[in-house]
Design a protein around this motif. Structure first.
Motif, PDB file in Angstrom:
ATOM      1  N   VAL A  51      48.885  28.276  28.380  1.00  0.00           N
ATOM      2  CA  VAL A  51      48.569  29.253  27.333  1.00  0.00           C
ATOM      3  C   VAL A  51      49.690  29.280  26.297  1.00  0.00           C
ATOM      4  CG1 VAL A  51      48.235  31.709  26.853  1.00  0.00           C
ATOM      5  CG2 VAL A  51      47.141  30.664  28.845  1.00  0.00           C
ATOM      6  N   CYS A  52      50.918  29.157  26.762  1.00  0.00           N
ATOM      7  CA  CYS A  52      52.078  29.220  25.869  1.00  0.00           C
ATOM      8  C   CYS A  52      52.742  27.854  25.656  1.00  0.00           C
ATOM      9  CB  CYS A  52      53.125  30.192  26.426  1.00  0.00           C
ATOM     10  SG  CYS A  52      52.542  31.902  26.568  1.00  0.00           S
TER      11      CYS A  52
ATOM     12  N   ARG B 196      53.772  26.257  22.184  1.00  0.00           N
ATOM     13  CA  ARG B 196      52.686  25.871  21.276  1.00  0.00           C
ATOM     14  C   ARG B 196      52.982  26.281  19.831  1.00  0.00           C
ATOM     15  NH1 ARG B 196      48.321  23.692  23.423  1.00  0.00           N
ATOM     16  NH2 ARG B 196      48.002  23.799  25.679  1.00  0.00           N
ATOM     17  N   SER B 197      53.761  27.308  19.640  1.00  0.00           N
ATOM     18  CA  SER B 197      54.207  27.697  18.312  1.00  0.00           C
ATOM     19  C   SER B 197      55.481  28.510  18.464  1.00  0.00           C
ATOM     20  CB  SER B 197      53.130  28.505  17.565  1.00  0.00           C
ATOM     21  OG  SER B 197      52.825  29.703  18.264  1.00  0.00           O
ATOM     22  N   GLY B 198      56.121  28.826  17.361  1.00  0.00           N
ATOM     23  CA  GLY B 198      57.364  29.563  17.430  1.00  0.00           C
ATOM     24  C   GLY B 198      57.148  31.043  17.679  1.00  0.00           C
TER      25      GLY B 198
ATOM     26  N   CYS C 228      53.756  34.977  20.429  1.00  0.00           N
ATOM     27  CA  CYS C 228      53.540  36.252  21.122  1.00  0.00           C
ATOM     28  C   CYS C 228      52.424  37.056  20.456  1.00  0.00           C
ATOM     29  CB  CYS C 228      54.829  37.060  21.163  1.00  0.00           C
ATOM     30  SG  CYS C 228      56.202  36.185  21.951  1.00  0.00           S
ATOM     31  N   PHE C 229      52.347  36.967  19.139  1.00  0.00           N
ATOM     32  CA  PHE C 229      51.327  37.712  18.413  1.00  0.00           C
ATOM     33  C   PHE C 229      49.916  37.218  18.716  1.00  0.00           C
ATOM     34  CE2 PHE C 229      54.477  38.787  14.760  1.00  0.00           C
ATOM     35  CZ  PHE C 229      55.013  39.797  15.551  1.00  0.00           C
ATOM     36  N   SER C 230      49.785  36.000  19.231  1.00  0.00           N
ATOM     37  CA  SER C 230      48.450  35.509  19.567  1.00  0.00           C
ATOM     38  C   SER C 230      47.787  36.369  20.627  1.00  0.00           C
ATOM     39  CB  SER C 230      48.528  34.050  20.039  1.00  0.00           C
ATOM     40  OG  SER C 230      49.283  33.935  21.234  1.00  0.00           O
TER      41      SER C 230
ATOM     42  N   GLN D 191      48.391  44.212  18.454  1.00  0.00           N
ATOM     43  CA  GLN D 191      48.764  45.533  18.006  1.00  0.00           C
ATOM     44  C   GLN D 191      50.213  45.567  17.522  1.00  0.00           C
ATOM     45  OE1 GLN D 191      46.713  48.314  17.699  1.00  0.00           O
ATOM     46  NE2 GLN D 191      48.497  49.039  16.573  1.00  0.00           N
ATOM     47  N   THR D 192      51.085  44.883  18.254  1.00  0.00           N
ATOM     48  CA  THR D 192      52.487  44.807  17.838  1.00  0.00           C
ATOM     49  C   THR D 192      52.606  44.068  16.511  1.00  0.00           C
ATOM     50  OG1 THR D 192      53.196  44.800  20.156  1.00  0.00           O
ATOM     51  CG2 THR D 192      54.784  44.038  18.521  1.00  0.00           C
TER      52      THR D 192
END
Length: 465
Positions: A209-210, A223-225, A230-232, A236-237
């Motif tokens: 997933v990460c 997978r990304s910075g 984390c925002f994926s 809400q954050t």
């Protein structure tokens, strides 16, 4: 696969189905072709090279060419395969069909990976997977052009994770994805000391997933910075940060969320890497520059053994007063707290303080049983704060820590010129005294009787802060 609906061919050694002749040799390089069927085709001057491989297919080793090749016309020395590609290999090599089948196996193209006579490589492979075999179909450039490669990819050990024929798992994985990662990364997923109290929910869906299991331009094959990765999940954050007037610098600095949060597991809530006091002081033990030329003060005093700490700090609860990610107020405060030195008193301006402290501490004139900061019965918090142009809490107290009792400040800012007025606070058994420079030395005692005229605190003329 043709002729096989419930089985898939397993071909560690496969036969080359040749139409016409075994070797495509030029005329004149070979003796005349026999017009009768010889006992074997790989003796004497005929096809001897097929017996000179390091690893031989058993029929080729035994010279039993007719197992796989059928004579069509002896005079023209013409042979056909003994069956179609898939069924021919399946006559000897059969295994149960699993959920996911490698495409060449499903199509019966076993000879795409295996030489049917022999090879210099194990299992009669046409090349080693670590060198070039898998890259015949799977473009390795998609991985090698990335900054960070998973070690099995880097060394070409594809079959460490993928079954070359079929699997019960997606993507031909040799076992469940979580178990597969655990085989090498046990210390990450199951640290010494037993199961951690808090585990990142993303692990329930597997490491991929990460992490990209092959390669990425991000460290650890992410997978990304961060914080985008984390925002994926934490939408809400992301929305809070996008709309906020003040964003915690730790969120946007290199490393992002992982500066404060462990990505896999933690003994602390919210996957915190450490208790809040130590975590915050990992950055706030020094002055931090800001774009508005108003640096964030160093909080190093909170580490001092002789410091008197504000209760939330002492209990390691920085988030009791500060938003950890983003907020609408300066200093990321969770509720209102006056930023000025002087402020007209309203309870709304002190919402943050009144989360823990009773409003009566400022609202009530009689301080008996309410506060130790009183002169006789008179509540000196009420006297200083509850008034037009009252002193705010920051006028006397350092809200984090101080070397003085009751976390009293050594000095307070005064005016707009950056002056510091020393308070000179001294504690006594019955009360205390201060000589702040804005008025003469004042003493108080809890057993004192307050004169009727002593009902005001001088307010010097000065710019508000």
């Amino acid at each position: 696969m043709r002729g096989l609906r419930h089985t898939v061919l397993f071909v560690p050694v496969l036969l080359w189905a040749v139409s016409g002749q075994l070797d495509a040799q030029q005329e004149g390089d070979h003796p005349p072709r026999p017009v009768t069927v010889p006992e074997t085709c790989i003796e004497g001057d005929c096809h001897l090279s097929q017996r000179q491989h390091k690893v031989l297919h058993r029929p080729a080793e035994d010279g039993k060419c007719q197992v796989c090749h059928v004579l069509v016309d002896a005079e023209s020395h013409q042979f056909d395969p003994a069956g179609n590609d898939g069924d021919l290999c399946g006559a000897c090599h059969v295994f149960t069909l699993r959920m996911t089948v490698h495409e060449p196996v499903e199509q019966g193209k076993c000879v795409g990976c295996h030489d049917p006579h022999g090879s210099a490589h194990r299992l009669m492979l046409r090349a080693e997977p670590a060198e070039s075999l898998c890259q015949t179909c799977h473009q390795r450039e998609k991985f090698t052009d990335r900054k960070h490669q998973h070690e099995p990819v880097e060394v070409g050990a594809c079959i460490l994770c993928h079954d070359p024929h079929s699997s019960w798992q997606p993507d031909l994985l040799v076992t469940d994805a979580a178990e597969l990662c655990r085989r090498c990364h046990e210390e990450v997923l199951n640290p010494p000391g037993g199961q951690p109290r808090h585990v990142h929910a993303a692990l329930q869906d597997g490491c991929v997933v990460c992490h990209d299991p092959h390669a990425s331009d991000q460290p650890y094959q992410l997978r990304s910075g961060s914080p985008d990765l984390c925002f994926s999940c934490h939408r809400q954050t992301e929305q809070t940060i996008a709309k906020a007037a003040t964003v915690h610098g730790a969120v946007t600095q290199p490393g992002g969320c992982s500066t404060c949060h462990a990505p896999h597991h933690s003994e602390l809530p919210n996957l915190q890497r450490d208790n809040q006091l130590e975590l915050c002081l990992s950055c706030h033990d020094r002055q931090i520059a800001r774009d508005d030329d108003m640096p964030v003060s160093s909080m190093a005093i909170m580490r001092a053994k002789d410091a008197t700490l504000h209760a939330p700090v002492r209990l390691g609860g920085c988030s009791a007063c500060h938003q950890p990610h983003a907020g609408e107020r300066a200093q990321l405060l969770v509720q209102a707290y006056p930023p000025e030195f002087y402020a007209d008193f309203t309870e709304q301006r002190y919402q943050l303080c009144f989360n823990c402290h009773m409003a009566d501490l400022v609202r009530t004139e009689d301080g008996v049983g309410l506060t130790r900061f009183r002169d006789g019965p008179r509540n000196l918090h009420w006297l200083h704060v509850n008034r037009p142009k009252g002193r705010t809490c920051r006028a006397c107290h350092d809200v984090h820590a101080s070397r003085n009792p009751f976390h009293m400040r050594d000095a307070v800012p005064y005016g707009n010129a950056g002056w510091e007025l020393e308070i000179h606070y001294e504690q006594t058994e019955d009360g205390g005294s201060c000589s702040p420079g804005c008025h003469e030395t004042k003493s108080y005692g809890r057993s004192a009787k307050v004169p009727a005229a002593a009902d005001t605190v001088p307010t010097p003329e000065s710019p508000d802060r």
